[in-house]
Design an enzyme around this catalytic site. Structure first.
Site, PDB file in Angstrom:
ATOM      1  N   GLU A  67       0.814  -1.222   0.000  1.00 40.06           N
ATOM      2  CA  GLU A  67       0.000   0.000   0.000  1.00 40.06           C
ATOM      3  C   GLU A  67       0.851   1.277   0.000  1.00 40.06           C
ATOM      4  O   GLU A  67       0.302   2.393  -0.093  1.00 40.06           O
ATOM      5  CB  GLU A  67      -0.939   0.005   1.220  1.00 40.06           C
ATOM      6  CG  GLU A  67      -2.149  -0.915   1.098  1.00 40.06           C
ATOM      7  CD  GLU A  67      -1.828  -2.405   1.161  1.00 40.06           C
ATOM      8  OE1 GLU A  67      -0.982  -2.781   1.997  1.00 40.06           O
ATOM      9  OE2 GLU A  67      -2.402  -3.175   0.367  1.00 40.06           O
ATOM     10  N   GLU A  94       7.881 -18.261   2.047  1.00 39.05           N
ATOM     11  CA  GLU A  94       7.794 -19.443   1.191  1.00 39.05           C
ATOM     12  C   GLU A  94       6.876 -19.221  -0.005  1.00 39.05           C
ATOM     13  O   GLU A  94       6.752 -20.080  -0.859  1.00 39.05           O
ATOM     14  CB  GLU A  94       7.283 -20.625   2.022  1.00 39.05           C
ATOM     15  CG  GLU A  94       8.318 -21.070   3.047  1.00 39.05           C
ATOM     16  CD  GLU A  94       7.798 -22.141   3.985  1.00 39.05           C
ATOM     17  OE1 GLU A  94       6.631 -22.540   3.834  1.00 39.05           O
ATOM     18  OE2 GLU A  94       8.573 -22.559   4.840  1.00 39.05           O
ATOM     19  N   THR A  95       6.202 -18.090  -0.040  1.00 38.71           N
ATOM     20  CA  THR A  95       5.291 -17.842  -1.155  1.00 38.71           C
ATOM     21  C   THR A  95       5.880 -16.795  -2.083  1.00 38.71           C
ATOM     22  O   THR A  95       6.916 -16.197  -1.806  1.00 38.71           O
ATOM     23  CB  THR A  95       3.933 -17.317  -0.641  1.00 38.71           C
ATOM     24  OG1 THR A  95       4.139 -16.001  -0.140  1.00 38.71           O
ATOM     25  CG2 THR A  95       3.372 -18.207   0.445  1.00 38.71           C
ATOM     26  N   HIS A  97       4.666 -14.017  -2.587  1.00 42.73           N
ATOM     27  CA  HIS A  97       4.295 -12.682  -2.124  1.00 42.73           C
ATOM     28  C   HIS A  97       5.487 -11.724  -2.138  1.00 42.73           C
ATOM     29  O   HIS A  97       5.359 -10.569  -2.520  1.00 42.73           O
ATOM     30  CB  HIS A  97       3.752 -12.767  -0.689  1.00 42.73           C
ATOM     31  CG  HIS A  97       2.269 -12.678  -0.620  1.00 42.73           C
ATOM     32  ND1 HIS A  97       1.468 -13.786  -0.513  1.00 42.73           N
ATOM     33  CD2 HIS A  97       1.449 -11.615  -0.654  1.00 42.73           C
ATOM     34  CE1 HIS A  97       0.202 -13.400  -0.486  1.00 42.73           C
ATOM     35  NE2 HIS A  97       0.163 -12.089  -0.559  1.00 42.73           N
ATOM     36  N   ARG A 136      19.312  -4.089  10.559  1.00 39.94           N
ATOM     37  CA  ARG A 136      19.292  -2.879   9.710  1.00 39.94           C
ATOM     38  C   ARG A 136      18.249  -1.860  10.184  1.00 39.94           C
ATOM     39  O   ARG A 136      17.954  -0.899   9.480  1.00 39.94           O
ATOM     40  CB  ARG A 136      19.001  -3.294   8.258  1.00 39.94           C
ATOM     41  CG  ARG A 136      20.169  -4.053   7.639  1.00 39.94           C
ATOM     42  CD  ARG A 136      19.760  -4.924   6.469  1.00 39.94           C
ATOM     43  NE  ARG A 136      20.936  -5.581   5.891  1.00 39.94           N
ATOM     44  CZ  ARG A 136      21.539  -6.652   6.434  1.00 39.94           C
ATOM     45  NH1 ARG A 136      21.082  -7.191   7.556  1.00 39.94           N
ATOM     46  NH2 ARG A 136      22.611  -7.171   5.864  1.00 39.94           N
TER      47      ARG A 136
END
Ligand code: DLZ
Length: 158
Positions: A67, A94-95, A97, A136
């Site tokens: 977004e 794991e996807t 995305h 970080r």
């Protein structure tokens, strides 16, 4: 240099300009909140350290990094805002995305910056692990939020 060997908060003073009268929007993604809140603290403090007035730092939250593009457009289209800083953290999972979100945000933010002719800064961490993110975001590799704020300041001094 790989960021694993660099403290992200180290920067040169080139192009550091007077930003005491400038207005900044900081947009913070709520995903991986522990990380993004640290990024926000770093960015906010860095702007204050460079003379920006508290009332000229406008914070907005978004649900996730995806977004950030639209929210940055909303903020960049406001003629009172001089620069927009986008903060997020997308952790490799794991996807698919990860790839979709990272590509979308990088492209989206770039397009907004070019469309509105203003700095719109990509302060989005894309680490493999939560620990790399924390390193970080105020950890052993500095704070990418500081770096994002410095980048905005330097671009205003271009
Ligand atoms: C869905 C999702 C996933 C799996 N991971 C992250 C992430 O690591 N970091 C992040 O900022 N957002 C994530 N999201 C949420 C998306 O950015 C977005 O909010 C949703 O897909 C709704 O559009």
């Amino acid at each position: 240099m790989a960021t694993s060997q660099k403290n992200l908060s180290d920067h040169s003073s080139k192009n550091i300009t007077d930003v005491s009268k400038k207005t900044f929007a900081i947009i913070v993604s709520e995903w991986n909140e522990e990380v993004t809140e640290s990024l926000y603290s770093g960015a906010y403090q860095t702007l204050l350290d460079h003379g920006v007035e508290k009332e000229n730092i406008i914070r907005k939250n978004v649900p996730g990094s995806f977004e950030l593009s639209l929210a940055s457009q909303w903020m960049a289209s406001d003629s009172n805002i001089d620069a927009v800083i986008c903060l997020g953290c997308v952790i490799q999972g794991e996807t698919k995305h990860f790839d979709f979100i990272c590509d979308a945000v990088a492209n989206g933010i770039t397009n907004v910056s070019l469309k509105y002719n203003k700095p719109v800064i990509f302060g989005v961490l894309t680490p493999n692990t939560q620990q790399q993110a924390l390193d970080r975001a105020g950890g052993k590799h500095g704070n990418k939020g500081d770096e994002a704020a410095i980048t905005a300041i330097k671009m205003l001094g271009f």
